[in-house]
Design a protein around this motif. Structure first.
Motif, PDB file in Angstrom:
ATOM      1  N   THR A   1      28.886   5.366  64.845  1.00 36.97           N
ATOM      2  CA  THR A   1      28.513   4.144  64.120  1.00 36.97           C
ATOM      3  C   THR A   1      27.006   3.998  64.092  1.00 36.97           C
ATOM      4  N   THR A   2      26.389   4.803  63.271  1.00 41.61           N
ATOM      5  CA  THR A   2      24.928   4.808  63.237  1.00 41.61           C
ATOM      6  C   THR A   2      24.347   4.339  61.911  1.00 41.61           C
ATOM      7  N   MET A   3      25.182   4.040  60.934  1.00 39.72           N
ATOM      8  CA  MET A   3      24.653   3.624  59.631  1.00 39.72           C
ATOM      9  C   MET A   3      24.029   2.235  59.718  1.00 39.72           C
ATOM     10  N   THR A   4      22.856   2.106  59.123  1.00 37.33           N
ATOM     11  CA  THR A   4      22.208   0.802  59.008  1.00 37.33           C
ATOM     12  C   THR A   4      22.790   0.064  57.800  1.00 37.33           C
ATOM     13  N   LEU A   5      22.497  -1.223  57.708  1.00 40.82           N
ATOM     14  CA  LEU A   5      22.941  -1.980  56.525  1.00 40.82           C
ATOM     15  C   LEU A   5      22.335  -1.401  55.254  1.00 40.82           C
ATOM     16  N   GLU A   6      21.119  -0.917  55.328  1.00 42.25           N
ATOM     17  CA  GLU A   6      20.472  -0.327  54.154  1.00 42.25           C
ATOM     18  C   GLU A   6      21.196   0.950  53.718  1.00 42.25           C
TER      19      GLU A   6
END
Length: 102
Positions: free
Chosen positions: A87-92
């Motif tokens: 779970t490393t995705m940023t909101l951007e």
């Protein structure tokens, strides 16, 4: 517990329901951490990890915790197998992925 959410990503509202949320054990290394789980009835590996990236940020938003304190997994019911998703995705990054998916 199941938790509905609405999260604004890149100017649009994403709504959903997190199937289950588990708090970390206060007497272990998982203290202060959370696990969001989505139950799946399909084959192992058939789910889109983007869903869990969104759930992770939604739970962080709801609780006010850091997204870094939220882990995420799919639980495939028919095979009784839990698959953790990095779970490393940023909101951007999620916003870009949603835009590309359109």
């Amino acid at each position: 517990m199941e938790m509905p959410f609405a999260l604004v990503i890149a100017g649009r509202t994403v709504r959903g329901r997190i199937d289950a949320i588990f708090a970390g054990d206060e007497s272990s290394d998982s203290a202060g951490r959370w696990l969001v789980v989505d139950w799946k009835t399909g084959a192992v590996g058939s789910a889109d990890p983007l869903q869990l990236h969104i759930y992770r940020h939604a739970w962080a938003h709801i609780t006010g915790c850091s997204p870094d304190d939220v882990e995420a997994a799919f639980h495939y019911v028919s095979e009784n197998e839990t698959v953790f998703v990095p779970t490393t995705m940023t909101l951007e990054e999620i916003a870009v992925a949603l835009t590309e998916a359109q």
